[in-house]
Motif scaffolding. Sequence first.
Motif, PDB file in Angstrom:
ATOM      1  N   VAL A 110       0.740  -1.161  -0.071  1.00 17.86           N
ATOM      2  CA  VAL A 110       0.004   0.106  -0.106  1.00 17.86           C
ATOM      3  C   VAL A 110       0.820   1.258   0.014  1.00 17.86           C
ATOM      4  CG1 VAL A 110      -2.121   1.326   0.931  1.00 17.86           C
ATOM      5  CG2 VAL A 110      -1.782  -1.174   1.308  1.00 17.86           C
ATOM      6  N   ASP A 111       0.856   2.036  -0.763  1.00 16.74           N
ATOM      7  CA  ASP A 111       1.539   3.305  -1.027  1.00 16.74           C
ATOM      8  C   ASP A 111       0.767   4.182  -1.917  1.00 16.74           C
ATOM      9  OD1 ASP A 111       2.075   2.842  -3.935  1.00 16.74           O
ATOM     10  OD2 ASP A 111       3.945   1.830  -3.405  1.00 16.74           O
ATOM     11  N   ASN A 112       1.286   5.465  -2.175  1.00 18.60           N
ATOM     12  CA  ASN A 112       0.504   6.344  -3.070  1.00 18.60           C
ATOM     13  C   ASN A 112       0.884   6.558  -4.359  1.00 18.60           C
ATOM     14  OD1 ASN A 112      -1.399   7.034  -1.031  1.00 18.60           O
ATOM     15  ND2 ASN A 112       0.123   8.219   0.228  1.00 18.60           N
ATOM     16  N   SER A 113       1.716   5.431  -4.773  1.00 17.06           N
ATOM     17  CA  SER A 113       2.443   5.780  -6.256  1.00 17.06           C
ATOM     18  C   SER A 113       1.406   5.298  -7.433  1.00 17.06           C
ATOM     19  CB  SER A 113       3.624   4.868  -6.230  1.00 17.06           C
ATOM     20  OG  SER A 113       3.238   3.526  -6.260  1.00 17.06           O
ATOM     21  N   LEU A 133       1.369  -9.297   8.207  1.00 21.06           N
ATOM     22  CA  LEU A 133       2.960  -9.385   7.583  1.00 21.06           C
ATOM     23  C   LEU A 133       3.491  -7.791   7.858  1.00 21.06           C
ATOM     24  CD1 LEU A 133       2.286 -11.154   4.102  1.00 21.06           C
ATOM     25  CD2 LEU A 133       2.909 -12.082   6.385  1.00 21.06           C
ATOM     26  N   VAL A 134       2.815  -6.730   7.724  1.00 21.39           N
ATOM     27  CA  VAL A 134       3.582  -5.431   7.467  1.00 21.39           C
ATOM     28  C   VAL A 134       3.112  -4.669   8.614  1.00 21.39           C
ATOM     29  CG1 VAL A 134       4.111  -5.441   5.016  1.00 21.39           C
ATOM     30  CG2 VAL A 134       2.075  -4.350   5.862  1.00 21.39           C
ATOM     31  N   GLY A 135       2.079  -5.100   9.575  1.00 19.53           N
ATOM     32  CA  GLY A 135       1.669  -4.145  10.528  1.00 19.53           C
ATOM     33  C   GLY A 135       0.375  -3.526  10.256  1.00 19.53           C
ATOM     34  N   THR A 136      -0.074  -2.669  11.031  1.00 22.04           N
ATOM     35  CA  THR A 136      -1.238  -1.800  10.931  1.00 22.04           C
ATOM     36  C   THR A 136      -0.997  -0.669   9.719  1.00 22.04           C
ATOM     37  OG1 THR A 136      -1.963  -2.136  13.026  1.00 22.04           O
ATOM     38  CG2 THR A 136      -2.938  -0.306  11.809  1.00 22.04           C
ATOM     39  N   VAL A 137      -1.692  -0.644   8.746  1.00 21.75           N
ATOM     40  CA  VAL A 137      -1.696   0.296   7.692  1.00 21.75           C
ATOM     41  C   VAL A 137      -3.158   0.960   7.502  1.00 21.75           C
ATOM     42  CG1 VAL A 137      -1.295   0.779   5.127  1.00 21.75           C
ATOM     43  CG2 VAL A 137      -0.374  -1.413   6.383  1.00 21.75           C
ATOM     44  N   ASP A 138      -2.891   2.396   7.481  1.00 21.69           N
ATOM     45  CA  ASP A 138      -4.328   3.133   7.504  1.00 21.69           C
ATOM     46  C   ASP A 138      -4.138   4.410   6.688  1.00 21.69           C
ATOM     47  OD1 ASP A 138      -2.931   5.238   8.803  1.00 21.69           O
ATOM     48  OD2 ASP A 138      -3.615   4.097  10.791  1.00 21.69           O
TER      49      ASP A 138
END
Length: 472
Positions: free
Chosen positions: A152-155, A253-258
């Motif tokens: 999850v990124d803004n690219s 896998l990568v922790g909390t993403v929000d």
Amino acid sequence: MKKVLSYFLLAIIMIACSTEENIDSSTDIANLEIENYKGIFTTADGGSRGTLDVTLSQDNLTATANLTLASGEVISISTDQVSNLGDTKEITFASNELSFTMTTGQEGETLEINTVSFRGSESSILAARNTERAPVTPVTGTYTCTTCAGPVDNSMTQTFNFMFVTADGDSSIATQTTLGMTVYNGIGAQDSCVVNGTDTTCDINSGDGMTTVGYTAGGGDVTWTGTHIFNNEPTGPNDCSGISGTWSWASPLVGTVDGLFVSDDLCTSSLNTIYQEDFQSFDGSGFAPMPAAGQLDSDIIIANGFSGSLDYGGTQTSGDYARGSDVNGGVGTGGVYAFDINTGNIILGVQPGGSDFTPGEFDFRIENTTGGDLSSFLISYDLYVNNDQGRANSLNFSYSTDNVTYISVSSLDFTSPGTSDSAGFVNNSMSASFSAAVASGAFIYIRFEGNDEAGSGSRDEFGIDNILLQAN
């Protein structure tokens, strides 16, 4: 005499029966309902999204489908491939642009259509039967991450579409999101609606009341909460449906993403105007924190990418930062100008050069003075381009909440043509919605960034006008 009376009574009965049969037949025709389905659409990569409308003909032999993309483009196709399966019908649409097969359903039933191809890309559709008792409202939107990690990124643009199955009030919600090349379908609910004049505001939350989970991705639960604002007047030109909120993914896998989500269209009647500028008083004499007549307020507007630099609250009133006024462009020296176009319309202009605005930017620092927190924004502006040179240059839009990390809005990217013309300044009307968490008293930063893109030689002139930033 008895025979005559009997025949007379029989005739009355026959007429009455005939009349009753005609009424029933007429009523059946009047109650015949043409089947209509509405839904939400996305490509698997999130690059395209839109709303779908499918209507069967009255004789159920043909059907039409209209796909309205978030960009405004409409794709219409018709088909006679309609098969009667008893209680349902199978409809196949096939064209070079859009192909899919759907099986019809009952009110309240969510139809998942995964056999969708859009311009060669794998795609997905969620749809439901649209009736007066259960009207369907499809809404397209996107999401961004505040805490970004893993995939999850803004690219890239990521879809977050909603489908409501009632006109107002409590409603179940079907959602459609993308992550990488996977489409996830989820559930939500709407309640706590409050009417405020012609607008209604409702709470929306993931889950179904029994659980708060919207869907599961990569073994982790996705939850979200937000607000739905819509126009409650009879169907007409004021129809709108705006959505915004926050989401969280508990990834193992990568922790909390929000992050945040926002619809492509917002109900502008419910938005606060937090900044507006038409540059009519600008004369190209520079930037200062206590601006003299003709200057821009550097507490709000700065420019960089020229000889020297300018911070918020700084002063630049000469050289590249103050090239003065010019009528209709065609200047040869790089820098900031007040271009006078269309006989008296002043725009904030720039002539890029080899060491001017390549790259460079105009930055705006705008305070939230509404007294409440903001999460949904709508930006609109006029972008003027004098394509008088043979090099292609860009002027793109991005935003930030800390003046450090800027998030681009790809739908507002603009690059001038590589082949010059003599049309003078041409207006391009730009607008887009985006989401950002801005507390009362905090700032939202917006940026117009220019750079070389292709070609060689001198560069086209650019101008910005009629900036309007609204939010709620």
